[in-house]
Design a protein around this motif. Structure first.
Motif, mmCIF file in Angstrom:
data_model
loop_
_atom_site.group_PDB
_atom_site.id
_atom_site.type_symbol
_atom_site.label_atom_id
_atom_site.label_comp_id
_atom_site.label_asym_id
_atom_site.label_seq_id
_atom_site.Cartn_x
_atom_site.Cartn_y
_atom_site.Cartn_z
ATOM 1 N N SER A 55 53.199 -31.045 31.090
ATOM 2 C CA SER A 55 52.232 -31.374 32.131
ATOM 3 C C SER A 55 52.806 -32.438 33.058
ATOM 4 C CB SER A 55 50.935 -31.859 31.485
ATOM 5 O OG SER A 55 50.011 -32.262 32.462
ATOM 6 N N ALA A 56 53.479 -33.436 32.499
ATOM 7 C CA ALA A 56 54.087 -34.481 33.329
ATOM 8 C C ALA A 56 55.220 -33.912 34.174
ATOM 9 C CB ALA A 56 54.602 -35.613 32.434
ATOM 10 N N LEU A 57 55.936 -32.952 33.608
ATOM 11 C CA LEU A 57 57.031 -32.344 34.352
ATOM 12 C C LEU A 57 56.513 -31.583 35.573
ATOM 13 C CD1 LEU A 57 60.071 -31.644 34.546
ATOM 14 C CD2 LEU A 57 59.596 -29.660 33.097
ATOM 15 N N ILE A 58 55.380 -30.908 35.408
ATOM 16 C CA ILE A 58 54.772 -30.184 36.533
ATOM 17 C C ILE A 58 54.495 -31.131 37.684
ATOM 18 C CG2 ILE A 58 52.650 -29.012 37.261
ATOM 19 C CD1 ILE A 58 52.602 -27.649 34.564
ATOM 20 N N ASP A 59 54.074 -32.347 37.343
ATOM 21 C CA ASP A 59 53.715 -33.328 38.364
ATOM 22 C C ASP A 59 54.886 -34.193 38.792
ATOM 23 O OD1 ASP A 59 50.616 -33.746 36.567
ATOM 24 O OD2 ASP A 59 51.061 -32.437 38.276
ATOM 25 N N ARG A 61 56.833 -36.172 36.973
ATOM 26 C CA ARG A 61 56.753 -37.521 36.434
ATOM 27 C C ARG A 61 57.877 -37.846 35.459
ATOM 28 N NH1 ARG A 61 53.766 -40.667 39.420
ATOM 29 N NH2 ARG A 61 53.890 -42.127 37.674
ATOM 30 N N LEU A 62 58.701 -36.889 35.141
ATOM 31 C CA LEU A 62 59.750 -37.135 34.160
ATOM 32 C C LEU A 62 61.059 -37.468 34.862
ATOM 33 C CD1 LEU A 62 59.133 -34.359 31.469
ATOM 34 C CD2 LEU A 62 58.170 -36.662 31.645
ATOM 35 N N TRP A 84 54.157 -23.277 30.767
ATOM 36 C CA TRP A 84 54.542 -23.685 32.133
ATOM 37 C C TRP A 84 53.885 -22.765 33.148
ATOM 38 C CZ3 TRP A 84 57.237 -27.498 34.651
ATOM 39 C CH2 TRP A 84 57.861 -27.195 35.859
ATOM 40 N N TYR A 87 49.939 -23.232 33.067
ATOM 41 C CA TYR A 87 49.525 -24.471 33.729
ATOM 42 C C TYR A 87 49.576 -24.316 35.248
ATOM 43 C CZ TYR A 87 49.651 -27.171 29.357
ATOM 44 O OH TYR A 87 49.403 -27.663 28.093
ATOM 45 N N HIS A 88 50.625 -23.654 35.745
ATOM 46 C CA HIS A 88 50.709 -23.444 37.197
ATOM 47 C C HIS A 88 49.627 -22.483 37.676
ATOM 48 C CE1 HIS A 88 54.830 -25.210 36.984
ATOM 49 N NE2 HIS A 88 54.465 -25.660 38.150
ATOM 50 N N LYS B 20 57.583 -21.354 38.549
ATOM 51 C CA LYS B 20 56.586 -22.199 39.204
ATOM 52 C C LYS B 20 56.073 -21.582 40.488
ATOM 53 C CE LYS B 20 55.859 -26.885 40.887
ATOM 54 N NZ LYS B 20 56.362 -28.279 40.883
ATOM 55 N N ARG B 147 44.277 -34.288 41.129
ATOM 56 C CA ARG B 147 45.692 -33.920 41.099
ATOM 57 C C ARG B 147 45.934 -32.547 41.703
ATOM 58 N NH1 ARG B 147 50.428 -34.984 42.313
ATOM 59 N NH2 ARG B 147 51.847 -33.375 41.586
ATOM 60 N N TYR B 154 49.899 -39.760 40.682
ATOM 61 C CA TYR B 154 49.337 -40.449 39.523
ATOM 62 C C TYR B 154 48.902 -41.870 39.895
ATOM 63 C CZ TYR B 154 50.721 -36.949 36.017
ATOM 64 O OH TYR B 154 50.839 -35.814 35.238
ATOM 65 N N ARG B 169 47.864 -39.657 33.171
ATOM 66 C CA ARG B 169 48.716 -38.585 32.643
ATOM 67 C C ARG B 169 48.044 -37.873 31.477
ATOM 68 N NH1 ARG B 169 53.472 -41.216 32.100
ATOM 69 N NH2 ARG B 169 52.639 -42.278 30.278
ATOM 70 N N PHE B 173 46.687 -33.912 31.457
ATOM 71 C CA PHE B 173 47.189 -32.980 30.443
ATOM 72 C C PHE B 173 46.047 -32.387 29.637
ATOM 73 C CE2 PHE B 173 49.026 -31.068 26.919
ATOM 74 C CZ PHE B 173 48.537 -31.641 25.766
ATOM 75 N N ARG B 176 44.174 -29.828 31.700
ATOM 76 C CA ARG B 176 44.953 -28.602 31.869
ATOM 77 C C ARG B 176 44.919 -27.764 30.604
ATOM 78 N NH1 ARG B 176 49.866 -31.304 35.033
ATOM 79 N NH2 ARG B 176 49.384 -30.551 37.145
ATOM 80 N N SER B 180 43.455 -24.099 30.141
ATOM 81 C CA SER B 180 44.425 -23.064 29.745
ATOM 82 C C SER B 180 43.988 -22.370 28.463
ATOM 83 C CB SER B 180 45.810 -23.691 29.573
ATOM 84 O OG SER B 180 46.284 -24.228 30.791
#
Lengths: 261, 195
Positions: A55-59, A61-62, A84, A87-88, B20, B147, B154, B169, B173, B176, B180
């Protein structure tokens, strides 16, 4: 939830509690019945930590090693890649409603793209960036990279003087300039050879006579290296001047081989 | 970061970019082309071209905006090639009033593979997302809305909600994952229908 295969020291495992990102992503067990089981709960913890990082990677943040670990984990885990995608999809559905879900998406598109990219030559895909990376790799390995056009005369002179090259750069027309650099070196070598014959012949004279101009003797055989012809031709085409910034027209691609050789 | 990693040579990062953006790109192409197989082919070619040109991406614009342009150009080229082909399937192309119009509205026309069943499935999934959002605790719903819909960072969300970034964060999560979890069974049911 299937857990992706991740290394033991990755923040994507619950045992890696010392990693700051792992600590930040170590969410509590409140309200999750699945976590109360021992082994299944442990699996769920790992999966949830991986999903939170996802989830952080999507935003975006990593960073750093955590980012690299996330990409690696998703490469190894089909479940994480599926998460992945879901979530998208959630984001698309929130923004565009039903229209976002109308068009079916083929699961194989990413795999087909990856298969085609696998046979893409890196240089053709990225050009100078990839070659620069190659030069950097060679430099690290102790292999001197070919100098750029602005460095050719300087590099050649420094090479003759024994000084190491000061800069390593890359140009798209690197092979042409490599030939030019070699032509300059060959010119200097020929000049040095002629000068050596003019000045250094006495050291080898057994009679100790005063040095005289070397003259071609019938016993000496003039050798012409065809490669020198090619190098000098390339050199003349480029600028018509030698590495010493002097006209090179008077120099001849000739060498003399003495009786002793 | 995924773009940078791809430029550095990691094709796996580009695969994540494909996953994506594939839905949005295919939906964009679907406004121009009716045939779903052709849509996929054009989408595939779009990502291939994007990969080859990625070193030219200067990062001064959003990546999707850049990818959008590539998709449009790739689709236009495909359309030109199709029109030159005497064996042309009329069902492959959509009717367009203005060939120069690059702004595409949300199309409501059926594509070749759509059926009333798939339309109903899409509607069901959208309604499930709406219901899942309504069932979320208020702080989780707000975090995910800020978001995904409002596009806040953030830091901005932390300021709006007056909580630490780590809490933001976590809330995003959890929201989501909750949504999901509700739609995954629906997606699995549709797996045979190209979901």
């Amino acid at each position: 939830m299937v857990t992706g295969l991740v290394p033991a020291n990755s923040p994507f495992t619950h045992t890696h509690s010392s990693h700051p990102e792992s600590k930040a992503m170590n969410i509590s067990n409140q309200g999750n019945e699945a976590r109360q089981a021992s082994e299944p709960g442990q699996v769920d913890d790992e999966a949830r930590i991986g999903q939170q990082a996802l989830s952080a990677l999507i935003d975006g943040r990593l960073r750093g090693a955590v980012f690299a670990d996330a990409v690696e984990a998703m490469h190894r885990s089909p479940q994480m890649r599926a998460d992945w995608q879901v979530y998208h999809l959630v984001g698309d559905l929130l923004r565009q409603g039903e229209a976002a879900g109308r068009l079916p998406v083929s699961d194989g598109l990413a795999a087909r793209v990856a298969a085609r990219l696998a046979v893409e030559p890196l240089q053709a895909a990225y050009g100078p960036i990839s070659v620069a990376t190659e030069i950097e790799a060679k430099t690290k390995a102790g292999i001197k990279a070919a100098p750029g056009p602005w460095a050719a005369p300087i590099e050649a002179a420094q090479a003759v003087a024994g000084n190491p090259a000061q800069s390593v750069r890359h140009a798209a027309n690197d092979p042409l300039w490599r030939w030019r650099a070699l032509a300059g070196v060959a010119t200097l070598t020929a000049f040095a050879a002629v000068g050596w014959n003019l000045l250094g012949g006495a050291a080898t004279t057994s009679t100790g006579a005063v040095p005289v101009l070397a003259q071609a003797e019938p016993s000496r055989q003039m050798l012409r290296d065809p490669r020198l012809d090619e190098l000098l031709a390339a050199h003349e085409q480029s600028a018509g001047i030698s590495a010493l910034q002097m006209p090179a027209g008077f120099l001849r691609n000739a060498t003399f081989e003495g009786r002793g050789r | 970061m995924l773009v940078e990693r791809t430029v550095a040579g990691d094709q796996r990062a580009f695969e994540l970019l494909v996953i994506k953006y594939q839905r949005r790109i295919q939906r964009l192409i679907g406004r121009m082309v009716r045939d779903v197989d052709l849509v996929e082919d054009i989408a595939q070619e779009t990502f291939i071209r994007a990969y080859r040109a990625l070193h030219q991406f200067r990062g001064d614009a959003q990546f999707y905006t850049w990818l959008y342009r590539i998709a449009v150009n790739t689709a236009k080229k495909a359309l030109v090639d199709l029109k030159r082909n005497p064996v042309l399937s009329e069902n492959a192309l959509r009717e367009r009033d203005d060939d120069d119009n690059e702004t595409f509205g949300i199309g409501n026309d059926l594509i070749s593979d759509e059926t009333p069943e798939t339309l109903y499935a899409a509607k069901e999934i959208a309604e499930t997302v709406t219901a899942a959002m309504q069932d979320l605790p208020q702080e989780l719903r707000q975090a995910l809305t800020l978001r995904e819909i409002d596009g806040l960072s953030y830091e901005e969300i932390a300021e709006v909600m007056r909580c630490p970034i780590g809490t933001v964060r976590s809330r995003i999560f959890r929201a989501r994952e909750a949504v999901s979890t509700r739609i995954r069974p629906l997606l699995e049911n549709q797996a045979g229908k190209r979901w």
